[in-house]
Scaffold this motif. Sequence first.
Motif, PDB file in Angstrom:
ATOM      1  N   ALA A  68       0.836  -1.201   0.000  1.00  0.00           N
ATOM      2  CA  ALA A  68       0.000   0.000   0.000  1.00  0.00           C
ATOM      3  C   ALA A  68       0.872   1.253   0.000  1.00  0.00           C
ATOM      4  O   ALA A  68       0.542   2.252  -0.662  1.00  0.00           O
TER       5      ALA A  68
ATOM      6  N   ALA B 188      -3.581  -6.375  -4.771  1.00  0.00           N
ATOM      7  CA  ALA B 188      -4.833  -5.627  -4.664  1.00  0.00           C
ATOM      8  C   ALA B 188      -4.644  -4.372  -3.813  1.00  0.00           C
ATOM      9  O   ALA B 188      -5.161  -3.293  -4.144  1.00  0.00           O
ATOM     10  N   SER B 189      -3.897  -4.507  -2.717  1.00  0.00           N
ATOM     11  CA  SER B 189      -3.605  -3.351  -1.860  1.00  0.00           C
ATOM     12  C   SER B 189      -2.834  -2.288  -2.639  1.00  0.00           C
ATOM     13  O   SER B 189      -3.126  -1.089  -2.556  1.00  0.00           O
TER      14      SER B 189
ATOM     15  N   ILE C 119      -5.261  -0.579  -5.129  1.00  0.00           N
ATOM     16  CA  ILE C 119      -6.215   0.326  -4.481  1.00  0.00           C
ATOM     17  C   ILE C 119      -5.563   1.645  -4.123  1.00  0.00           C
ATOM     18  O   ILE C 119      -6.085   2.732  -4.426  1.00  0.00           O
ATOM     19  N   PHE C 120      -4.410   1.573  -3.478  1.00  0.00           N
ATOM     20  CA  PHE C 120      -3.763   2.797  -3.022  1.00  0.00           C
ATOM     21  C   PHE C 120      -3.076   3.545  -4.167  1.00  0.00           C
ATOM     22  O   PHE C 120      -2.807   4.739  -4.056  1.00  0.00           O
TER      23      PHE C 120
ATOM     24  N   ALA D  18      -6.603   5.041  -6.133  1.00  0.00           N
ATOM     25  CA  ALA D  18      -7.648   5.751  -5.394  1.00  0.00           C
ATOM     26  C   ALA D  18      -7.627   7.246  -5.672  1.00  0.00           C
ATOM     27  O   ALA D  18      -8.665   7.844  -6.015  1.00  0.00           O
TER      28      ALA D  18
END
Length: 740
Positions: free
Chosen positions: A171, A215-216, A219-220, A223
């Motif tokens: 992330a 996936a992390s 997303i980050f 976003a």
Amino acid sequence: MKVKGKYQIDGYFVAILVLSAFLYGWGIWDAGSANSYYTAAITSMTKSWSNFWYGAFDPAGFITVDKPPVALWFMAISAKIFGVHGWSVVLPSVLAGISSVYLMYKLIVPKFGVWPGRVAALIMTLTPTVVANSRTNNMDAILVFCLLLAVYVLQKAVNKKNIWLVLLSFALVGVDFNIKMLQAFMILPAMLVYYWIAIKIPWKKKVAWLFAAVASLAIFTLAYPVAVDSVTKTSRPYIGSSQKNSLLELAFGYNGTERLLGQSTGTGGAFPGMGNTKKGAGKGMVGGQPNGKMANGKKTTGQPQNGQAAGGAAQQPGGTANGMNGQQLSGAAKGTNGQKQSRKAMTGQGTPGQKPSKKSGTKMTKSQIPGGQKMTGKPNGKMGQGGGNSAFAIGTAGPFRLFQSDLGSQIGWYLPLAILGLIAGLFGFRRKESKWYNISDEQQDVILWAGWFVPVYGFFSVAGFFHPYYTIMLAPAIAALTAIGIGAVMKLAKEDGRKPAIARILISLGIVTTVALQAYYAWSYYPIVSVILIIVAILTAIWWLLPQRKNKLVKVLLSVISVMTLAGWWSLTPTLAHDSSAIPAASPSLLSQMGGGNSMGGEINTQLLNYTKTHQGNAKYLFATTDSNSASGYIIKSGKAVMAIGGYNGTDPTMTLSEFKQLVKSGQLKYFVMGNNSKATGGQISKILTWVKENGQTVKYSTTSTNTKNGSNTKETNLMQPAGMQSQNATLYDLSTIYQ
């Protein structure tokens, strides 16, 4: 350092941290506007939450800077707390640099011991480009710290077998993407390989965690860009340096493929003055204009690079393409208003504005004439190598580009040690009587840092466009591999058989090759010192080859002196010069500048500013101009909205001519400032400039200007202009009478 359950202070490491704080922080009170492009944005970001969220360049929120704003958020918070000052916008980079040194120590010590950890911290501290980057408000020092933090968290995740730490580490890379976009992804191969070989969990769980980590990361990463791009374009600023008003397009265009291919936003042409993929490419450009003329009369296909001198700003940032029409004046002393001249001119043997001559101590050849040719100033006024202070001095593409003086003088000082450290680490930490594919814990870390080093080295070897200070990305890997090599040599020296002899050979080879390379970088400045250090290095290397255990401390001290003297001095130069540059670089030439460095834009005409402030009335914008670097100084000085219609490069398609006319008609914009060499560049921007010239009413004003780097007033007519350059006085157009 932990001893028998208690923590003991490592005095050596504390001293290294104090040294880093001194090198990175001393003299930042003279930072001026540092990189005025980002300082203008920070000024704007402190004025509203919307500007803060989007990273708006101007207080009205017309356009953003050319990067996502995560790093600028830290700087804006600092400026909000302490006020907008040079030192306050630079402070987050200083803290990031010190924190990077701390993390280097913490990353190395657990597996390799205290002394390799100290070596890693010291190498990181005394890498010239790290010092230069940590003293300015560019984003690179913060990016490197955040990437190191991601690796540190991943290392903890592997040791503790903790999925949440795995997710956090990836992330953090996603967050780092929103600092400098794809540059953050350079370390992903290293992290992925390290995770796979190092974490000891069942393979099904390992695969599941890996998918979760990706996936992390996604997303980050996405976003913020998706959130911005999903907002109605009329309800947010234009995304600076993009062609489609999109952050994702910016990531894969201007900050993606164009960095690799060396293209210029909006045209597909090469950036002027680069000369990096082929010898001589890009030389001879005057103005960098498309279909402009070279010094030899041939046409070019270049594109104006950030600074068409609109706004009257004589933007001459000491070797950048801004306002210098593509010229590279590197390693020279700083003259009036951020411009460069020879050191002898600075000491009374020449005056600003005079052409270099033999009497002034500067030799001129065909390769030195204005028009994009590279001019390297020396302390003795002679031509030579030395690197530094040039936005586009990146050498010739190829596997040895990073060893060349342009880039090597900033990052290459310990490259031989890092390469030998990689080899020594793989060999020295091999498990005894084990198959080659059975990787030891120490070798896992060697692979981690090799995975950082190799892709980044490869990118800089072939990329078409980047600035020399970007090479800070290599600094952590070089520091880590050097430290690992020291640990491997220490281990080999204690073993039986031929291994102690191998250790001595590696030490000798490392000393000689490293000092020889450093002497190559320093030769044009300090030939006598270089010779002395080479002799000391050779004698020390021979001494190491002898299997004697006596006077070991003396040999170690001589080795350290040989390897660290020149690199340490280079690293000290930005600190002694109080330098906080837009194009950060370390070089002895900085010592003749003493505070200021390479400004990039930021210069204002005080009479123009006073006139437009007095007559602004209810207009939303103080005035409009072609590009961001022409506007930045006025935003910093006045805190008012100045519209840069073409963004950083002057080529962003931010609006159509009809939209611009409506802006004028509604009274939101009354004035337009245009430099003498603000030429049409095609598309809507070209139409706007033509319309302004044809319909605007010229306003007369005084020519007094102020350099926001030092606050001094000068006359534009006295600004030193290299022969063949156009005057950069600004023309102020009054547009308010057009629709009356």
